[in-house]
Design an enzyme around this catalytic site. Structure first.
Site, mmCIF file in Angstrom:
data_model
loop_
_atom_site.group_PDB
_atom_site.id
_atom_site.type_symbol
_atom_site.label_atom_id
_atom_site.label_comp_id
_atom_site.label_asym_id
_atom_site.label_seq_id
_atom_site.Cartn_x
_atom_site.Cartn_y
_atom_site.Cartn_z
ATOM 1 N N GLU A 154 0.848 -1.186 0.000
ATOM 2 C CA GLU A 154 0.000 0.000 0.000
ATOM 3 C C GLU A 154 0.887 1.242 0.000
ATOM 4 O O GLU A 154 1.863 1.332 0.740
ATOM 5 C CB GLU A 154 -0.939 -0.008 1.213
ATOM 6 N N LEU A 257 13.292 -3.921 9.580
ATOM 7 C CA LEU A 257 13.905 -4.045 10.901
ATOM 8 C C LEU A 257 13.712 -2.765 11.709
ATOM 9 O O LEU A 257 14.548 -2.409 12.526
ATOM 10 C CB LEU A 257 15.405 -4.350 10.774
ATOM 11 N N CYS A 267 -3.471 -7.249 5.365
ATOM 12 C CA CYS A 267 -2.771 -8.423 4.821
ATOM 13 C C CYS A 267 -2.026 -9.213 5.890
ATOM 14 O O CYS A 267 -2.400 -10.343 6.198
ATOM 15 C CB CYS A 267 -1.812 -7.990 3.722
#
Length: 440
Positions: A154, A257, A267
């Site tokens: 997105e 990270l 999702c």
């Protein structure tokens, strides 16, 4: 080439517009007349940078149109992309396939000539093979089912469709017409293949597993650094510097990270849960048992930020005035599905605080999910007389903030950086109490 795209949500609308951008004659299909009307008028019903330009350009050329009429779509093309949602079942971990089944059950009986259904949706492994049987049982013509998973981020969906990292196509190689399916899909993506985008040909199960495995890996990487962040908090170490050091290792890499509030959206959370559920059905639940802890670590970060807010307010949130900057699950999106930011705002309100939320794009969607929260139209309005400010989505508007921007409006100079996106030295030097996640 003539094709249809069933479903005009985030995935379907993007895929339809981008297939037209590649030069194909595309019909987008949805049962929601409101969505269809908006898209037909050139209006994207969600925020995605660049998509509205692609949509309007291809509507103007006549290569793209939208309809609610399945019979029109069935007659239009032989290639039917399936881009409907597969949400998490209520009260369960598994994926709800009712929208996928509804498309196949409606479309298959209307087909008048051999056709292919090409799945884009994220589904449990084994779904494609079952859909092939289901479609052929209801159709009077030959129907092939293939799977071509999407890998959209997105905020970058247009780029990820027109220039993806890779193309994956899963086929039922036992079917005589699988070569026809492969050749057709290669023609549809000819421009991408010519641009040397890797094209991977697999079986159906592998194609289905690629997407859920990718999401499970990304979720694991995020939860790993957040688990390390908890250790950093206990020892006084700095998780941001630690992540930088890890990132120089080419085997690990720096992306994903960033310690902080954790992942959300439509999702990653539901996909790793569906992966666990399907693995259990297959008798392989032990193989992905670690994903349960990945999920737990992610949810624990939200509670951690609520506790930090309470400490910032003297130990209790009752009656506190809390500003929350960010509601979308990530910047450059208005998606609030399973949003950590909005979840934290809701929990803080349940603890008795007055919560005011501001987000550049996601306020209206947030209001539908949490109508009891207060919503502002600017940073300064949200932070007016705040006892603590929480930065929970790393929009550029928020990362660019300086203490001088907020000094005139807050009641207490206290800020919690839920995404470790601010310069702690700058804020502390200006007299603010700064708290990050995994940072001293």
């Amino acid at each position: 080439m003539r094709c249809t795209v069933f479903g005009t949500g985030y995935l379907g609308a993007t895929h339809a517009a981008c297939m037209a951008e590649l030069g194909h004659d595309v019909v987008g299909v949805d049962i929601d007349p409101g969505k269809v009307a908006k898209l037909a008028d050139g209006v994207v019903p969600f925020y995605e940078p660049g998509l509205e330009d692609v949509l309007q350009r291809n509507l103007a050329t006549g290569r793209l149109r939208f309809t609610t009429d399945y019979s029109d779509a069935a007659a239009h093309a032989d290639v039917h992309f399936l881009g409907v949602g597969t949400p998490q079942k209520k009260g369960e971990y598994g994926a709800d396939l009712k929208y996928v089944h509804a498309v196949v059950d409606t479309l298959a009986p209307m087909l008048e000539r051999p056709a292919m259904i090409v799945g884009k949706s994220t589904v449990p492994v084994g779904t494609a093979a079952a859909l092939g049987i289901r479609a052929r049982e209801q159709s009077k013509v030959d129907v092939e089912v293939a799977w071509n998973p999407e890998f959209l981020r997105e905020g970058f969906a247009v780029q990820d469709t027109l220039r993806p990292d890779r193309l994956v196509l899963g086929l039922d190689h036992a079917r005589e017409r699988s070569a026809w399916v492969e050749q057709t899909i290669r023609e549809i993506y000819a421009d991408l293949i010519a641009a040397e985008i890797p094209f991977l040909l697999t079986d159906l199960a592998t194609a289905e597993l690629v997407k859920v495995s990718a999401n499970a890996f990304l979720a694991t990487k995020i939860s790993f650094i957040n688990a390390v962040s908890e250790v950093c908090e206990a020892t006084g170490a700095d998780v941001t510097m630690l992540a930088d050091a890890l990132g120089y290792d080419a085997r690990i890499g720096r992306r994903f990270l960033n310690a902080g509030l954790g992942f959300g959206g439509g999702c990653l959370p539901k996909d790793i849960r569906a992966f666990m559920a399907r693995s259990g059905e297959l008798g392989a639940d032990h193989a992905v048992a670690f994903l349960r802890e990945v999920d737990n670590i992610n949810m624990r970060r939200r509670t951690k930020v609520v506790d930090m807010a309470a400490r910032a307010c003297g130990g209790s949130l009752l009656g506190a005035n809390v500003a929350v900057l960010g509601a979308a699950f990530k910047p450059e999106s208005d998606d609030v599905r399973d949003s950590p930011a909005l979840n934290v705002a809701g929990m803080i309100q349940l603890h008795g605080a007055v919560v005011t939320v501001y987000d550049p794009k996601a306020v209206e969607n947030s209001r539908r999910v949490f109508p009891t929260l207060n919503y502002a139209t600017s940073v300064s309005e949200a932070c007016d007389r705040a006892d603590v400010v929480l930065v929970l989505t790393e929009w550029n508007e928020f990362t660019a903030l300086t203490p001088a921007d907020l000094d005139p409006v807050v009641r207490s100079r206290s800020i919690i950086d839920g995404r470790n996106c601010l310069n702690s030295t700058t804020w502390r030097a200006a007299g603010w109490v700064y708290a990050g996640l995994g940072t001293p």
